[in-house]
Design an enzyme around this catalytic site. Structure first.
Site, PDB file in Angstrom:
ATOM      1  N   LYS A   1      -5.834 -16.557   0.951  1.00  0.00           N
ATOM      2  CA  LYS A   1      -6.019 -15.479   1.713  1.00  0.00           C
ATOM      3  C   LYS A   1      -7.512 -15.833   1.961  1.00  0.00           C
ATOM      4  O   LYS A   1      -8.540 -15.946   1.164  1.00  0.00           O
ATOM      5  CB  LYS A   1      -5.869 -13.977   0.749  1.00  0.00           C
ATOM      6  CG  LYS A   1      -6.685 -13.015   1.532  1.00  0.00           C
ATOM      7  CD  LYS A   1      -6.854 -11.623   0.582  1.00  0.00           C
ATOM      8  CE  LYS A   1      -7.754 -10.466   1.406  1.00  0.00           C
ATOM      9  NZ  LYS A   1      -7.901  -9.487   0.098  1.00  0.00           N
TER      10      LYS A   1
ATOM     11  N   ASP B   1     -13.942  -8.072   5.216  1.00  0.00           N
ATOM     12  CA  ASP B   1     -12.958  -6.831   5.394  1.00  0.00           C
ATOM     13  C   ASP B   1     -13.701  -5.660   5.360  1.00  0.00           C
ATOM     14  O   ASP B   1     -14.390  -5.270   4.502  1.00  0.00           O
ATOM     15  CB  ASP B   1     -12.175  -6.988   3.931  1.00  0.00           C
ATOM     16  CG  ASP B   1     -11.248  -6.044   3.719  1.00  0.00           C
ATOM     17  OD1 ASP B   1     -10.688  -5.554   4.900  1.00  0.00           O
ATOM     18  OD2 ASP B   1     -10.869  -5.858   2.724  1.00  0.00           O
TER      19      ASP B   1
ATOM     20  N   LYS C   1     -13.842   0.801   4.969  1.00  0.00           N
ATOM     21  CA  LYS C   1     -14.671   1.002   3.617  1.00  0.00           C
ATOM     22  C   LYS C   1     -16.061   1.501   3.551  1.00  0.00           C
ATOM     23  O   LYS C   1     -16.674   1.434   4.371  1.00  0.00           O
ATOM     24  CB  LYS C   1     -14.557  -0.454   2.835  1.00  0.00           C
ATOM     25  CG  LYS C   1     -13.774  -1.343   2.465  1.00  0.00           C
ATOM     26  CD  LYS C   1     -13.922  -2.662   1.965  1.00  0.00           C
ATOM     27  CE  LYS C   1     -12.459  -3.329   1.770  1.00  0.00           C
ATOM     28  NZ  LYS C   1     -12.098  -2.996   0.549  1.00  0.00           N
TER      29      LYS C   1
ATOM     30  N   ARG D   1      -2.270  -8.898   2.088  1.00  0.00           N
ATOM     31  CA  ARG D   1      -0.957  -9.443   2.042  1.00  0.00           C
ATOM     32  C   ARG D   1      -0.097  -9.554   3.222  1.00  0.00           C
ATOM     33  O   ARG D   1       0.939 -10.335   3.444  1.00  0.00           O
ATOM     34  CB  ARG D   1      -0.037  -8.407   1.128  1.00  0.00           C
ATOM     35  CG  ARG D   1      -0.088  -6.716   1.810  1.00  0.00           C
ATOM     36  CD  ARG D   1      -0.062  -5.715   0.868  1.00  0.00           C
ATOM     37  NE  ARG D   1      -1.104  -5.528  -0.240  1.00  0.00           N
ATOM     38  CZ  ARG D   1      -1.539  -4.680  -0.863  1.00  0.00           C
ATOM     39  NH1 ARG D   1      -0.302  -3.587  -1.179  1.00  0.00           N
ATOM     40  NH2 ARG D   1      -2.386  -4.738  -1.619  1.00  0.00           N
TER      41      ARG D   1
END
Length: 512
Positions: A260, A265, A272, A347
């Site tokens: 990954k 992110d 976030k 994922r």
């Protein structure tokens, strides 16, 4: 990279080498009569009560460069003591040697127990020293080589074979730290791929990079969904990096690994907030560790083992075109995935690549599949500073996670083994006939029961690996490796040094 070169030496040979300091590591400096410097140490103990209690640098006429560093491990005979005592002692000691001006120190271990758990103590001490010496790539580029002045390290008592191992493993760990620890613009997806191309130039590892957005959209639809909001910014466009090591001679085992590589992110539409975004440039730690392992393989060139790695290098951005919860995305394997939370993006980025390697595994010799990722806060909450290993039935039957964890204990790269359970598959079951699996719930993983286990079930379903369990005609061993708790020192994702978690475990398990 600027990792030091390891050199073999005896204590006597140091006198005629370029060595300019000696680091002695022991649990008890009063019980090292066999050491030629014992008399000097004994005299020092008589005038300085810090000996054996803290790292101490002193002037010693008999030591190289007249610099002697005494680094106590503390107690090593309790149930919970392990080889990391040597790792930690070496970390502290090398900092003192460097501060004193040493550029070519030697490390020597004294009074090492014969117990099996300390059999790689010298290797681990060397790893600890390098963990302390590494400085971020951006810092090296700005300040120059002066911030990493130690160019070589002598290991007293090491064999030629060990020296080869140390140099290969250290090269891999340095690469992993560089890739993980570099800020998101300096290590954007294209630059991450460029680093890998340069890293493996003229090496036994072949490199190919997919940068065509149309190809990524077609071949890796889940990764494409994660990357979609980044398409508006060319320098943030995703990359799929493929690394292959094909040894000479007979192949006895094949490793197929997905990493990954979330270079940043934001959480996407499930943004976030409250400061939780800081440090998310390290969310590429899984791909970084996989690339680091491949670098160690390239340097060591083990026989009998083929390794194929796919790195999902992408940025989870926000914007008008970002993917959102409730979307249904058809994966490469044909599975309809309903999005539960866009902050569960890793994922998705890995799932299509895992399907590709699953298909390749069908024709490989003795294949074992892995995903490596800084995936869940739950892994950090549940396992602390240890890697979480979650395996499927075929991997459990072969005790693969147990073997990785056992080697990790010997090489200061600890793991905890988690079981995949029926509850994990039930957790991601479809709720309607419109989809086949959900990617996640809506709550943070850290507050979700089995928050680091159920993603493995999702990955198995989304990639089609669930069709290759023990009950199938072709069982395929698969382990999901979550390094969210082990990937940086002290759990400090914004400032802590990357640890290159899992590189040593993989290297020790499959290359030595």
């Amino acid at each position: 990279m600027a990792q030091p070169t390891f050199l073999q030496s005896s204590l006597e040979q140091l006198a005629t080498s370029e060595c300019d300091s000696l680091i002695l590591i022991s649990d008890d400096f009063s019980a090292v009569e066999a050491c030629p410097l014992y008399n000097e140490i004994k005299q020092l103990q008589q005038v300085d009560q810090r000996v054996g209690k803290q790292v101490l640098l002193t002037v010693c006429q008999s030591a190289p460069g007249q610099r002697l560093v005494l680094a106590p491990t503390g107690r090593i005979n309790r149930d919970y003591d392990d080889v990391r005592r040597y790792f930690d002692a070496a970390k502290l000691a090398i900092v003192e040697a460097k501060a004193a001006g040493s550029k070519a120190p030697a490390i020597m271990l004294l009074n090492v127990p014969s117990s099996g758990k300390f059999q790689h103590a010298l290797s681990v001490a060397a790893m600890g020293a390098c963990q302390a010496l590494w400085q971020p790539l951006e810092a090296r580029e700005h300040h120059g080589a002066s911030i990493e002045p130690i160019a070589q390290l002598y290991l007293v008592g090491a064999s030629e074979v060990q020296i080869k191992q140390f140099n290969a493993l250290t090269a891999g760990q340095y690469a992993a730290r560089d890739l993980c620890g570099t800020e998101p613009e300096r290590m954007s997806p294209p630059k991450f791929a460029d680093y890998c191309v340069d890293l493996f130039a003229q090496s036994p590892v072949s490199t190919s990079v997919i940068d065509d957005i149309a190809v990524i959209d077609k071949e890796y639809p889940m990764l494409s969904a994660v990357a979609r909001a980044s398409y508006a910014v060319e320098r943030h466009h995703p990359r799929v990096v493929k690394l292959t090591y094909h040894p000479a001679g007979e192949i006895k085992k094949t490793l197929l690994i997905v990493g990954k590589g979330l270079v940043y992110d934001t959480g996407g539409a499930d943004l976030k907030v409250g400061g939780a975004m800081a440090g998310m440039s390290r969310d590429k730690g899984g791909a970084a560790s996989v690339a680091g392992f491949m670098k160690a393989v390239a340097e060591y060139q083990p026989q009998g083992i083929k390794v194929v790695a796919l790195l999902a290098v992408v940025r989870n951005s926000i914007g008008a075109d970002c993917f959102v919860p409730d979307e249904i995305i058809t994966s490469r394997s044909g599975v309809r995935v309903r999005i539960g939370n866009t902050d569960a993006e890793g994922r998705l980025a890995m799932g299509d690549l895992l399907h590709e390697l699953k298909e390749q595994a069908k024709t490989e010799v003795n294949p074992e599949l892995f995903t490596v990722a800084t995936l869940t806060g739950h892994a950090a909450r549940a396992m602390g500073p240890y890697t979480a290993l979650v395996e499927n039935g075929p991997a459990l039957a072969k005790q693969l996670s147990y073997t990785l964890a056992q080697q990790g204990d010997l090489w200061a790269d600890g793991s905890e083994v988690s079981r995949s359970r029926r509850e994990d598959y039930d957790f991601v079951r479809p709720r309607t006939l419109a989809d086949d699996v959900i990617s996640s719930n809506t709550a943070p993983s850290a507050v979700t029961a089995r928050g680091h286990q159920f993603p493995m079930a999702f990955l198995a379903i989304a990639s089609g690996l669930d069709k290759h369990g023990l009950d199938s005609e072709l069982p395929l061993p698969y382990i999901h490796v979550d390094i969210a708790g082990s990937g940086v020192e002290g759990g400090d994702w914004q400032h802590g040094k990357p640890t290159a978690a899992s590189v040593a475990s993989f290297f020790a398990t499959y290359c030595l």
